[in-house]
Structures are given as structure tokens and as C-alpha cells.
Design a protein around this motif. Structure first.
Motif, PDB file in Angstrom:
ATOM      1  N   PRO A   1       3.430   2.651  -1.656  1.00  0.00           N
ATOM      2  CA  PRO A   1       4.048   2.838  -2.436  1.00  0.00           C
ATOM      3  C   PRO A   1       3.001   3.720  -3.894  1.00  0.00           C
ATOM      4  O   PRO A   1       2.847   5.390  -3.813  1.00  0.00           O
ATOM      5  CB  PRO A   1       4.639   1.811  -4.187  1.00  0.00           C
ATOM      6  CG  PRO A   1       4.233   1.039  -3.094  1.00  0.00           C
ATOM      7  CD  PRO A   1       3.911   1.039  -1.929  1.00  0.00           C
ATOM      8  N   GLU A   2       1.494   3.534  -3.310  1.00  0.00           N
ATOM      9  CA  GLU A   2      -0.131   3.806  -3.521  1.00  0.00           C
ATOM     10  C   GLU A   2      -0.139   5.034  -2.904  1.00  0.00           C
ATOM     11  O   GLU A   2      -0.533   5.990  -3.677  1.00  0.00           O
ATOM     12  CB  GLU A   2      -1.097   3.035  -3.400  1.00  0.00           C
ATOM     13  CG  GLU A   2      -1.317   2.090  -4.573  1.00  0.00           C
ATOM     14  CD  GLU A   2      -1.477   2.274  -5.364  1.00  0.00           C
ATOM     15  OE1 GLU A   2      -2.499   2.818  -6.051  1.00  0.00           O
ATOM     16  OE2 GLU A   2      -0.484   1.084  -6.558  1.00  0.00           O
TER      17      GLU A   2
ATOM     18  N   ARG B   1       3.297  19.539  -3.604  1.00  0.00           N
ATOM     19  CA  ARG B   1       3.406  20.173  -4.272  1.00  0.00           C
ATOM     20  C   ARG B   1       2.223  21.262  -3.509  1.00  0.00           C
ATOM     21  O   ARG B   1       2.128  22.368  -3.816  1.00  0.00           O
ATOM     22  CB  ARG B   1       2.390  20.567  -5.556  1.00  0.00           C
ATOM     23  CG  ARG B   1       2.589  20.665  -7.035  1.00  0.00           C
ATOM     24  CD  ARG B   1       1.776  19.807  -7.825  1.00  0.00           C
ATOM     25  NE  ARG B   1       2.793  19.173  -8.695  1.00  0.00           N
ATOM     26  CZ  ARG B   1       1.719  17.472  -8.723  1.00  0.00           C
ATOM     27  NH1 ARG B   1       0.998  17.747  -8.225  1.00  0.00           N
ATOM     28  NH2 ARG B   1       2.675  16.861  -9.072  1.00  0.00           N
TER      29      ARG B   1
ATOM     30  N   VAL C   1      11.114  16.511  -3.333  1.00  0.00           N
ATOM     31  CA  VAL C   1      11.690  15.085  -4.187  1.00  0.00           C
ATOM     32  C   VAL C   1      10.388  14.680  -4.852  1.00  0.00           C
ATOM     33  O   VAL C   1       9.997  14.194  -4.196  1.00  0.00           O
ATOM     34  CB  VAL C   1      12.517  14.626  -2.796  1.00  0.00           C
ATOM     35  CG1 VAL C   1      12.846  13.481  -2.573  1.00  0.00           C
ATOM     36  CG2 VAL C   1      12.786  15.158  -2.116  1.00  0.00           C
ATOM     37  N   ASP C   2      10.761  13.357  -5.609  1.00  0.00           N
ATOM     38  CA  ASP C   2      10.064  13.316  -6.591  1.00  0.00           C
ATOM     39  C   ASP C   2       9.839  11.672  -5.625  1.00  0.00           C
ATOM     40  O   ASP C   2      10.909  11.206  -5.027  1.00  0.00           O
ATOM     41  CB  ASP C   2      10.693  12.381  -7.648  1.00  0.00           C
ATOM     42  CG  ASP C   2       9.647  11.766  -8.411  1.00  0.00           C
ATOM     43  OD1 ASP C   2       8.690  11.801  -8.370  1.00  0.00           O
ATOM     44  OD2 ASP C   2      10.154  11.430 -10.082  1.00  0.00           O
ATOM     45  N   PRO C   3       8.222  11.724  -5.052  1.00  0.00           N
ATOM     46  CA  PRO C   3       7.826  10.289  -4.113  1.00  0.00           C
ATOM     47  C   PRO C   3       8.622   8.859  -4.593  1.00  0.00           C
ATOM     48  O   PRO C   3       9.009   7.826  -3.656  1.00  0.00           O
ATOM     49  CB  PRO C   3       6.566  10.354  -3.769  1.00  0.00           C
ATOM     50  CG  PRO C   3       6.541  11.527  -5.087  1.00  0.00           C
ATOM     51  CD  PRO C   3       7.231  12.422  -5.293  1.00  0.00           C
ATOM     52  N   ALA C   4       8.517   8.975  -6.152  1.00  0.00           N
ATOM     53  CA  ALA C   4       8.982   7.144  -6.396  1.00  0.00           C
ATOM     54  C   ALA C   4      10.295   7.432  -5.836  1.00  0.00           C
ATOM     55  O   ALA C   4      10.873   5.915  -5.637  1.00  0.00           O
ATOM     56  CB  ALA C   4       9.017   7.461  -8.145  1.00  0.00           C
ATOM     57  N   ASP C   5      11.622   8.314  -5.960  1.00  0.00           N
ATOM     58  CA  ASP C   5      12.531   8.119  -5.443  1.00  0.00           C
ATOM     59  C   ASP C   5      12.473   7.391  -3.918  1.00  0.00           C
ATOM     60  O   ASP C   5      14.285   7.466  -3.798  1.00  0.00           O
ATOM     61  CB  ASP C   5      13.326   9.477  -6.138  1.00  0.00           C
ATOM     62  CG  ASP C   5      13.346  10.219  -7.413  1.00  0.00           C
ATOM     63  OD1 ASP C   5      13.355   9.000  -8.223  1.00  0.00           O
ATOM     64  OD2 ASP C   5      13.852  10.661  -8.405  1.00  0.00           O
TER      65      ASP C   5
ATOM     66  N   ARG D   1       2.465   7.745  -3.737  1.00  0.00           N
ATOM     67  CA  ARG D   1       1.270   9.164  -4.446  1.00  0.00           C
ATOM     68  C   ARG D   1       1.281  10.547  -4.304  1.00  0.00           C
ATOM     69  O   ARG D   1       1.966  11.660  -4.427  1.00  0.00           O
ATOM     70  CB  ARG D   1       0.792   8.379  -5.270  1.00  0.00           C
ATOM     71  CG  ARG D   1       1.386   7.390  -6.699  1.00  0.00           C
ATOM     72  CD  ARG D   1      -0.145   6.357  -7.005  1.00  0.00           C
ATOM     73  NE  ARG D   1       0.331   5.700  -8.054  1.00  0.00           N
ATOM     74  CZ  ARG D   1      -0.441   5.114  -9.026  1.00  0.00           C
ATOM     75  NH1 ARG D   1      -0.571   6.517  -9.379  1.00  0.00           N
ATOM     76  NH2 ARG D   1       0.540   4.578  -9.029  1.00  0.00           N
ATOM     77  N   TYR D   2      -0.236  10.000  -3.108  1.00  0.00           N
ATOM     78  CA  TYR D   2       0.070  11.113  -2.381  1.00  0.00           C
ATOM     79  C   TYR D   2       1.274  12.393  -1.882  1.00  0.00           C
ATOM     80  O   TYR D   2       0.739  14.219  -1.674  1.00  0.00           O
ATOM     81  CB  TYR D   2      -0.917  11.123  -1.146  1.00  0.00           C
ATOM     82  CG  TYR D   2      -2.329  10.751  -1.722  1.00  0.00           C
ATOM     83  CD1 TYR D   2      -3.249  10.935  -2.507  1.00  0.00           C
ATOM     84  CD2 TYR D   2      -2.018   8.556  -1.827  1.00  0.00           C
ATOM     85  CE1 TYR D   2      -4.633  10.394  -3.224  1.00  0.00           C
ATOM     86  CE2 TYR D   2      -3.798   8.748  -2.457  1.00  0.00           C
ATOM     87  CZ  TYR D   2      -4.213   8.695  -3.278  1.00  0.00           C
ATOM     88  OH  TYR D   2      -5.078   8.183  -3.531  1.00  0.00           O
TER      89      TYR D   2
ATOM     90  N   VAL E   1       0.886  -1.519  -0.209  1.00  0.00           N
ATOM     91  CA  VAL E   1       0.033  -0.090   0.039  1.00  0.00           C
ATOM     92  C   VAL E   1       1.014   1.345  -0.357  1.00  0.00           C
ATOM     93  O   VAL E   1       0.321   2.199  -0.670  1.00  0.00           O
ATOM     94  CB  VAL E   1      -0.737   0.062   1.031  1.00  0.00           C
ATOM     95  CG1 VAL E   1      -1.461   0.903   1.311  1.00  0.00           C
ATOM     96  CG2 VAL E   1      -1.532  -1.611   1.056  1.00  0.00           C
TER      97      VAL E   1
END
Lengths: 309, 369, 391
Positions: B310-311, B321, B329-333, B314-315, B308
Motif C-alpha cells: 500500500p505504501e 499523473r 484509477v485511484d490507487p487505493a481502489d 501511493r507512487y 509495503v
């Protein structure tokens, strides 16, 4: 014949880099019986830091000669990696020295992932090119090509290793190190500060890793946050091949693995009649590892017995 | 929190009393059963149907994590190439139910085959590595995982077996007899879309795997695994055949991975070697370390959290923002960085995991003193 | 007593699911404030985070621009005023998340999907769209498999790997006069697919494959395979793979004293390639599907509208723009926004896009897609010529 010679040169240069990195594994393993998974990442950090310094110096108004710039890069990378090695041992491994075996291994994987991703956040995901500031000269020997950089890598890593052997076998510190490796308890009874010895071992290994990192970066002309991982794994295989815990073994293992990979990728297609090809280049290191562990777990020159359940 | 669970807290006493009440257990069982059956409806109502798909993946990872838990958690053998068995299961399904070889066996035949083949691979890996200590084993298993992936990636020449890097496509969906689980079905006035059917199939298998895990844990074999984990020499002295018992751990763990792999292939309809990389192995390891090695509820918790997360991450982008006006910082990173930190912090401060088994946490705290 | 163990395991699962329920509802109700016009949802999927996020954002912008322009025109379809609404989702270039996103679009009843960016996500998600009967137009996925699965709903507005491989093979044998050709591929779906198509085309043209070697998409050392290639003396060396390997490979090719011509596909056709190869990049050839912006029928004008608003075009924005417009154009022709109604019109459409004149063949591939060849001259990729792919 010229092709064979060329493959041999390729293999020896690659192998001397493996050997430098393998030394770090072997020293730490010799003393702590811990695979420092993060060692490959220290190599990567070494390459990245030196690259950052080199780019900074090139961009600056100082008009330094190329060799000087690279030298400055190495001089910054070494203390940076030493500090990192010290920090890793202190934060991630020392608290777990008496924990069950699984625990420091999992932390080591954690440290490796963290270093990779921190490097990615700082330097980005792309490959970073190493500026070509040292003029490359190429020489022809019996139809094979060899560059000044390749010769330098081969000789310089040989010197470093010889220096390390002298340090371990000829100095007081080296004796303390060997004593700690044999038995930390008795060493500490003899007045050896085991904690210091372990810390210094990590620092020494990290310094070698930093130099290896700069060499890899300069040789291939690039650096990347992921570059340490596979390099580290292969270096570890090399250390096991030579006999883990044995410094001369790490050198022999590194050179051998480099040559095996190079000749393997070059000739496997002809040997198997085209059935297997250079697709399987990355398999060799692991196969060597498995074969050594099954048939001669103490490695080629090994001192330590692998099996100690 | 610590006070709540300390040995003589009134809460714990009541909880223990509740646990030992047979009637309460039955009520809990019925309530949980009803909730599990209704879960996809609730999730869709609250979050939308795509979350039902996330739910399915969560179940898949629970099965995988429970499989690895047998090897790492019970037997104490650190396996970093677990994803290889997942891959073997997935390719078994893909080869036996796709146009690639023109075979179209139903899934209830393939899943046991996949489990068996993966189990054999487990023994294949286990045999040469039996004598190795934990840390060597970790590297060898890691190498094994890579070797399997490299072979899957390259066995398209000279004979095309795996279709190489292109992967295998158009894999048959799950079907029982003539009924495809990939279509909506109406049962007793309730329409069940495909993701729901798959949820129930996955749920059934997850419960089965939980059940097997529980039975194993309390069995002779389970206790032998724990004995080996704690002290192999002592275990051998007690008359445990450590070789066979270790191989059994590899085979059992691998077969769970094989089943999960088959389910993954059927769910996705497409498999390719890039899905089975080292990171996936590490992620599954994170799940059991985070949740609690060797403790089934803990492992389930770990799997749920990490599927859950990684989902949820996304937020984080939206949050940044909102706070700073742009994504810094890119959340995927951050995902992997957080995983790595979690591994270190857990091992140092809470080595038994977020939800440790009572026995295991006792053992670990003993060692540290 | 046994069951209580299961109970414990399930509770957190439920808690998590339920706790997350609260947030979403408010967002859902907000979107349902419909006006008199009909809202038509269009889905767009691309990696918006991670290593390819710059490409993903570019795609999103191209799609957004087309949708905003269509809304400004106030189209009337099926007797109703239409307002298009873009639903953009991040698939992180992960095949697994790709299917989650696809399911999300199906749930929200989008009328069409622009995406995905990567072949790896496009292929598994295309099955979900096909099952739901939703039209999918990929602006960027080039893998052959995507359109060869027999799905009627799958289209693309970009030349595929087979088309590109053919053109590259033609170029290597005819224009470069290659007789003895060596190939290296990186064993990824992209690199291997392209290399195989290239190999086919070259063999058909009568040239000889003297070596086919392999590397990986993480490798940095190519010395031993290059040494082997050097021993067979090829006149053209083709690399199927990305710039991160292609650049260093080029450097090592020259380092070994190999003077053969170096040719690579779109994965190597980047400034990054030149940066990594340094001075050794000089003279390398590469190809890119499509036409350079300057040569697109409406390219200059598109760039003039796009750049002030969204910044530099990365790669696929014009293709996304065309994908949206070709979809809307089919809706207008069918006078319906329902995929089942406009799909036959889309299959037979002829549309003047900014990238090219768009027609689809029976598979949903672009008919006569263009491939442009480039060469490194003075440290920059210079256009050599644009070739049309043959069926």
C-alpha cells in the motif's frame, strides 16, 4: 398484535429474498460441496446491471411504461449474471476441482473480492438509488402495512422456487443433477456429462441470484457494490439452517431466518429487559448457524451429512 | 528461475552445501543479527523516519501472519475470523493500561494476559467447530469474528466495558520500570527515538514468535497438525487425539494474535472496534497464501510484501499523473482488487505460494497430477 | 543449521528496504535549495485517495490557497522573510496510516499541522503531535475526544459533536415541540457520539425518550426497528448516522405509514440523502456545523476567489483556509514560527475568519461555534436558521 403482524410481514419479505439467494448456495454445494463465496456478489452484479439498464432506458427518448422498463432491466441482468456464473466456474473453480479443499475456498474469497472491487470501479463507491418507476400501493391489513411490491416479491419468489423444485424432480436434467450430486463418478459412468451439469447448475443459481438482486434493489430502492456480501452470508446461514443441498430446505431456512431476524430485532429488547437491543440484529444469523451446526448439522430438512472429514 | 531451482542445478547444490556448513550458518547469523539491529538506522537514512514506523507495522503483521499460519498453514483449518483474537489482545491491553478503568499495568504483564485470554477465546471458538469441515469452519469463524466485533462495539451499555464505538483512548505506551519506550533514550552515545525503541521491542517478540513457530513445526505437535491437514481420518487412526491437537492449534494461533493485538494497542495509544473488521482478517490470510502457507520464511515474505505494497501504491498515483496527466484509477481502489486477483492466481498457478516449503510444494504437485 | 532458516526469512526484508532507498534521496536534496528567506513547513493531512478523496482534495485546496496568499504578502516574522511550504500527505482515512503520516510530519520538522479530516485519524495522530510539541488544527474532526485528551497542541475550527448534539436536542424540543422522542444510531463513533449528546440535551429539556434503536453503517433494512418505533408513536425521530442509511431509512419510515418528523445531523445533510429518499425526503430536518457560505462573514468573497481556481467548494475548504490563517496570525503575534512560542498566542487569539470569529476555549474547541439547521423543501436543503452553541 398489529405490530407482531407487521414484524412477521417484514420478516417474510426479507426471508423470501434470503431464500432465493440461498438456493444458489444450496445447489452448488449439493453438487460440488463448495461454498461459492462469490454468490452474494452475483446478486449485487444483477442489481447493478439492471439498474444501469433501467437508468439508460429512462434517460432515452423511448417512452416505455415503468413495468416494461424494469422487465427489460431484469432481462438484461439474468443473462449477464448467467455468463458471469459460467465464467467464474470455468476460470476459478474448475481448474481446482481436484486440489486440496482449502484451495477452491480461497479462490472463492478471491473472486468475491475481485467482483466487489470491479463493481466499485465501474459504478463508484456511493449508494445508487433505484428510480421509483413502479407506483407503490400500500394496503392496510389488521393495522399492518403491506405494499404491492412486498406481495409481489413474496409470491414471485415462491413461484420461482416451485419451478426449481419441479425442474430438479420432474425433468431429465434434474435427474442428471441429482445423480451428479450423489456421485459424480457414477453419474459420468451412466452417461451424464458432469462438467455440463456443474456449469448449468452455476448458471441456474446465477439467474436466481440476478432476480434476487433486482428485487433487493427495487425493494430498498438502492444498490451498492458491497450489498452482496452480507446478503450472501446470511443466505448461506439460511441454507445451512434448512439443510444444505436441500432445495426445500433453503426456502424454509430463508423464510425462517428472515422472521427470526425481524422478530429478534423487534423483541430482543423487551425479552432481555433492555440488556440486549437491536444492536445485535446481525448476530442472529451467525448464532443460528453455529447452533444448527452444533446440534443438528444436517439442518432442519437436511439430506447431506455435514461432517465428512 | 525455474531452472535455477530445479533439482540438479549447480546453484542449488552449492546452496545446499552452504546451508549444511555450520560455520557459514554462524557467519550468516551474525551478519543478519547486525543488519537487523542496524535496520532502523538504514531505513531512516534512506527513506526517512516514518518508514521506521512502517517497519514496526511490518513486524506486527509478521507476528499476526505467523499466528494465522499455525491455524491455516500447519493445521489446515481455514480461519476467517482471526482478527477477533487480535481485537481481544488489543482490548486486553487497552482495558488494563488506560484511564478507562484506571488500571495501569506494565506491558510485560499484560502481553501474557492478552495471549492467555486470546488463547481461551481460541478454544471457545474451536470447541463447537471441531467437527466441521473446512468450508463450514470458514463461515463459522467469519461469523465469530463479526460477533466479537459487534460485542466490542456495543458493550458500553448497560455497563460500560469497552466504551463502545468511541474506542479506548490514552492507552499507556510501553514502559519498563520507570523507562518509557515512548521517549528518546541515549545509550552509549547513540540516541534512540521512540520508534526505534518500539522497533527493538517488536523485533525481539517477532524473533521469539519465529522461534516458537519453528520449534512447533518440527515437534510432535507440529507433525500431528500436518497429519490432520493431510488426512484427518488417517491421523486419528495413527492415534492422534485430533480434538485436542486442533484446539491447541486454535489456542496457539489465537495467542500470537493476542500478543500482536496488545502491541498494536500500545503502539497506537487508541483502539476502536472499526480497526478489527473482516478485511483485516482477509488481508492476513492473503499474506500467508501469497507467501506460502505453512512455511515460515514464505509467510514473512508475504507479510512484508503486503504491508509495503500500500505504501508503494501511493507512487502509482504519481506515476499515472506523470503518464496521463491525471489520476485515472485511484490507487487505493486498486489495492483490494489486486489482493483478490492475487488469491485467485496464486491458488490456480502456484498454490504453495511465492516461497513454498519444499515439502508442501511436493504434496501439492502430487495432488494435481 | 537451525539459523539458516531465519536467514532466508530476513533477506527479502532487507532487499526491499534497501532497494527502496535509492529513489527518495534525490527528492530530499531538491527541497533543500533554500533562498535567503526562511522556509516554514506546514503539514496538511487528509484522505487524498479512496471514498473521501473529494473532501480531502477540497481540504488541500483550501489550505493551499491560504498558504499561497500568505506567501504573496511576503510576511516578516522574527526579522526574517518567511516563505511557507505546504507538505500534503494522504492518510487514506485509516487510523494506522494517520499515525505514519503524523510521524512523517514530525520528521520533517513542520511548524504546524492542518488536519486530519476524520476523527478516526485525528485522535491517534494528535498524541504524536503533542509529544513532539507541534500545533495541530483540525478543520473537520468533530469527535469530542479529540480535544478532551488534555493535549495543549490540539485545536479545531469546527463545532464538535457535543455542541451539535446540544443544538439538535434544543431544536427538537423547543422548535419542533417534541415530547416523545425516538432515537436511532448507527453504532459508529460519529453516530453514537452525536446520538448520545442529543439524548442528553433532550432529556434535560424534559422530553421523554420513548425508544432508542440501533442499526449499522452497512444496513439497508430498517423495517423491524422502525416497526418497533412505530408502536411507541414518537413525535420526533432522530437518526445519528450517515446519508447512505438516513435516505433509505426515511423512505421506509414513510413506507410504514409513520408520519413523525425526521431529524438528522451533518452526516445526513447532503444531496445524497435526498437522492436516496426520493420524494419521501420532503420535510426532513438536518443540521450542519458552521454557517452556510452565503452567511459567513467573508463567505461570498472567499467563494469568488476559490471557485475559479479549484472548482466547487465541497465542504471544509473555508475551514482549512481559516485554520492556516489563524495559525499564521498567531505566529505574527508571537513574532516566531516556533510552535512553543506561538502556541500561547494561538490559545488566546481572536481572529476574524471567513467562517466565523475564531476564539478557542481552554480545551482548544471553538467558542460559540455555529450550527445551521436545514429542511428539505421541493427536493432541496433549505436553510432554516443558524443557532449559536452554548458552552
Amino acid at each position: 398484535m398489529d405490530i407482531f403482524l407487521q414484524q412477521l410481514i417484514n420478516g417474510l419479505v426479507l426471508g423470501s429474498i434470503y431464500a432465493l439467494v440461498a438456493l444458489g448456495y444450496t445447489m452448488v454445494y449439493g453438487i460440488l460441496e463448495l461454498i461459492n463465496f462469490a454468490h452474494g456478489e452475483i446478486t449485487m452484479i444483477g442489481a447493478m446491471v439492471s439498474l444501469a439498464v433501467i437508468n439508460l432506458l429512462i434517460g432515452s427518448s423511448l417512452d416505455l411504461p415503468g413495468v416494461m422498463i424494469v422487465f427489460m432491466g431484469v432481462l438484461t441482468a439474468i443473462p449477464a449474471c448467467m455468463a458471469l456464473g459460467f465464467l467464474i466456474e470455468r476460470v476459478a473453480y474448475r481448474p481446482l476441482r481436484h486440489a486440496p479443499r482449502l484451495a477452491p475456498l480461497i479462490t472463492a474469497i478471491g473472486v468475491s473480492i475481485v467482483l466487489q472491487n470491479v463493481a466499485m470501479l465501474i459504478w463508484g463507491r456511493q449508494y445508487i438509488s433505484f428510480p421509483a418507476i413502479i407506483p407503490i400501493q400500500r394496503y392496510e391489513i389488521l393495522g399492518a402495512t403491506i405494499s404491492n411490491l412486498q406481495i409481489f416479491i413474496f409470491i414471485f419468489s415462491g413461484l420461482l422456487m416451485a419451478g426449481l423444485v419441479a425442474l430438479v424432480h420432474k425433468t431429465r436434467f434434474g435427474r442428471a443433477m441429482r445423480a451428479t450430486a450423489q456421485s459424480p463418478q457414477s453419474a459420468s459412468l451412466m452417461g451424464v456429462n458432469v462438467n455440463n451439469i456443474i456449469a448449468i447448475t452455476f448458471i441456474l443459481g446465477s439467474a436466481l441470484a440476478a432476480i434476487a438482486g433486482v428485487m433487493v434493489g427495487a425493494y430498498y430502492g438502492l444498490a451498492h457494490y458491497y450489498m452482496g456480501f452480507l446478503l450472501g452470508l446470511k443466505a448461506f446461514c439460511a441454507a445451512v439452517l434448512g439443510g444444505i443441498g436441500n432445495i426445500a430446505g433453503a426456502m424454509l431456512g430463508g423464510l425462517l431466518l428472515g422472521v427470526i431476524e425481524s422478530l429478534g430485532a423487534g423483541y430482543i429488547g423487551d425479552l432481555t429487559g433492555g440488556f440486549l437491543g437491536s444492536h445485535y440484529q446481525d448476530v442472529f444469523a451467525f448464532l443460528v448457524l453455529i447452533i444448527v451446526l452444533v446440534f443438528r448439522p444436517s439442518g432442519l430438512l437436511g439430506e447431506r451429512v455435514v461432517e465428512r472429514a | 528461475m525455474s531452472q535455477l531451482f530445479s533439482k540438479n542445478s549447480p546453484f542449488l547444490a552449492r546452496w545446499t552445501a552452504f546451508k549444511h556448513d555450520r560455520r557459514a550458518a554462524w557467519i550468516a547469523f551474525v551478519v543478519v543479527g547486525a543488519l537487523l539491529a542496524a535496520l532502523p538506522f538504514l531505513v531512516e537514512l534512506g527513506l526517512g523516519r516514518s518508514w521506521v514506523r512502517v517497519l514496526n507495522f511490518t513486524l506486527l503483521y509478521i507476528m499476526l501472519a505467523l499466528g494465522l499460519n499455525i491455524v491455516v498453514g500447519y493445521a489446515g483449518l481455514l480461519d476467517l475470523g482471526y482478527v477477533a483474537f487480535y481485537a481481544v489482545g488489543a482490548y486486553c491491553y487497552a482495558l488494563l493500561a488506560s484511564p478507562h478503568f484506571g488500571l495501569h499495568l506494565p506491558f510485560w504483564i499484560i502481553l501474557p494476559i492478552g495471549a492467555l485470554v486470546a488463547g481461551l477465546f481460541g478454544i471457545l471458538l474451536g470447541t463447537p467447530t471441531l467437527r466441521l469441515r473446512g468450508d463450514y469452519l470458514a463461515i463459522v469463524t467469519l461469523g465469530f469474528g463479526e460477533i466479537i466485533r459487534i460485542f466490542l462495539n456495543n458493550l458500553n451499555t448497560p455497563v460500560n466495558i469497552t466504551n463502545g464505538p468511541q474506542g479506548i483512548n490514552l492507552i499507556d505506551p510501553f514502559h519498563i520500570g520507570g523507562i518509557s519506550l515512548n521517549q528518546a533514550h541515549t545509550i552509549a552515545g547513540i540516541t534512540l527515538p521512540s520508534t526505534y525503541n518500539i522497533y527493538y521491542l517488536f523485533l525481539l517478540l517477532t524473533l521469539l514468535i519465529i522461534f516458537i513457530s519453528m520449534r512447533l513445526q518440527n515437534s510432535r505437535i507440529g507433525r500431528a497438525w500436518v497429519a490432520i491437514r493431510e488426512d484427518e481420518v488417517a491421523a486419528e487412526a495413527m492415534g492422534i487425539n485430533t480434538r485436542n491437537i486442533k484446539l491447541l492449534a486454535f489456542a496457539m494461533g489465537a495467542s500470537f494474535g493476542g500478543v500482536s493485538g496488545g502491541l498494536f494497542a500500545g503502539l497506537q495509544g487508541f483502539v476502536s472496534p472499526e480497526s478489527f473488521n473482516l478485511l483485516e482478517s482477509i488481508m492476513i490470510l492473503c499474506m500467508i497464501v501469497l507467501g506460502g502457507m505453512g512455511h515460515i520464511p514464505g509467510v514473512i515474505l508475504g507479510a512484508v510484501l503486503l504491508t509495503v505494497l500500500p505504501e508503494a501504491l501511493r507512487y502509482m498515483g504519481d506515476l499515472q499523473r506523470y503518464l496521463f496527466g491525471s489520476v485515472i484509477v485511484d490507487p487505493a481502489d486498486l489495492r483490494l482488487l489486486l489482493f483478490g486477483l492475487a488469491l485467485i492466481i496464486m491458488m490456480i498457478f502456484r498454490p504453495a505460494g511465492l516461497w513454498p516449503s519444499p515439502q508442501r510444494s511436493r504434496e501439492l504437485s502430487d495432488v494435481e497430477t | 543449521m537451525k539459523y539458516s532458516n531465519i536467514t532466508i526469512g530476513i533477506i527479502p526484508l532487507l532487499c526491499l528496504a534497501l532497494s527502496a532507498c535509492g529513489k527518495q534521496e534525490s527528492a530530499d536534496t531538491a527541497t533543500h535549495t533554500t533562498t535567503a528567506e526562511e522556509v516554514v513547513k506546514i503539514g496538511a493531512a487528509a484522505p487524498l485517495t479512496g471514498p473521501q478523496s473529494h473532501l480531502g482534495k477540497d481540504n488541500e485546496n483550501g489550505t493551499k490557497m491560504a498558504i499561497e496568499e500568505a506567501n504573496a504578502k511576503g510576511l516578516i516574522i522574527g526579522g526574517k522573510k518567511i516563505r511557507f511550504e505546504l507538505i500534503s500527505e494522504d492518510d487514506q482515512a485509516d487510523p494506522r496510516l494517520g499515525t505514519v503520516v503524523a510521524q512523517k510530519f514530525v520528521d520533517q520538522q513542520v511548524k504546524g499541522v492542518i488536519g486530519h479530516l476524520n476523527s478516526g485519524t485525528t485522535i491517534p495522530s494528535s498524541k504524536i503531535y503533542s509529544d513532539a510539541g507541534i500545533v495541530q488544527i483540525s478543520p473537520a474532526a468533530t469527535n469530542v475526544t479529540y480535544t478532551s485528551q488534555g493535549f495543549k497542541t490540539a485545536f479545531r475550527v469546527m463545532a464538535n459533536d457535543a455542541q451539535q448534539g446540544k443544538v439538535l436536542g434544543y431544536y427538537a424540543t423547543h422548535q419542533l415541540g417534541g415530547k416523545k422522542i425516538a432515537i436511532i444510531d448507527d453504532r459508529t463513533a460519529y453516530g453514537q457520539g452525536l446520538a448520545d449528546e442529543f439524548k442528553k440535551a433532550v432529556t434535560e429539556a424534559g422530553a421523554q425518550i420513548v425508544a432508542h434503536e440501533f442499526t449499522t453503517d452497512k444496513a439497508t433494512d430498517f423495517m423491524s426497528i422502525l416497526t418497533k418505533i412505530k408502536s411507541v408513536k414518537p413525535d420526533v425521530l432522530f437518526y445519528g448516522g450517515m446519508d447512505a442509511q438516513g435516505g433509505p431509512m426515511m423512505k421506509q419510515v414513510r413506507g410504514l405509514g409513520l408520519t413523525t418528523r425526521f431529524l438528522t445531523g451533518d452526516g445526513g445533510s447532503t444531496p445524497e440523502f435526498i437522492k436516496l429518499a426520493g420524494a419521501d425526503a420532503e420535510g426532513a430536518y438536518s443540521s450542519l456545523p458552521g454557517v452556510p457560505l452565503a452567511k459567513m462573514p467573508g463567505g461570498e468573497e472567499f467563494g469568488a476567489r476559490f471557485t475559479p481556481k479549484y472548482g466547487q467548494i465541497q465542504l471544509y475548504a473555508p475551514y482549512c483556509y481559516d485554520a492556516v490563517n489563524v495559525m499564521i496570525s498567531a505566529m505574527q503575534q508571537a513574532d516566531s514560527v516556533e510552535p512553543a512560542k506561538y502556541l500561547p498566542k494561538l490559545a488566546g487569539i481572536t481572529h476574524d475568519g471567513v467562517t466565523a470569529k475564531i476564539n478557542f476555549d481552554e480545551k482548544g474547541d471553538l467558542k460559540g461555534g455555529m450550527i445551521t439547521l436545514y429542511q428539505v423543501k421541493n427536493g432541496q436543503w433549505e436553510v432554516l436558521e443558524t443557532l449559536e452553541t452554548k458552552p
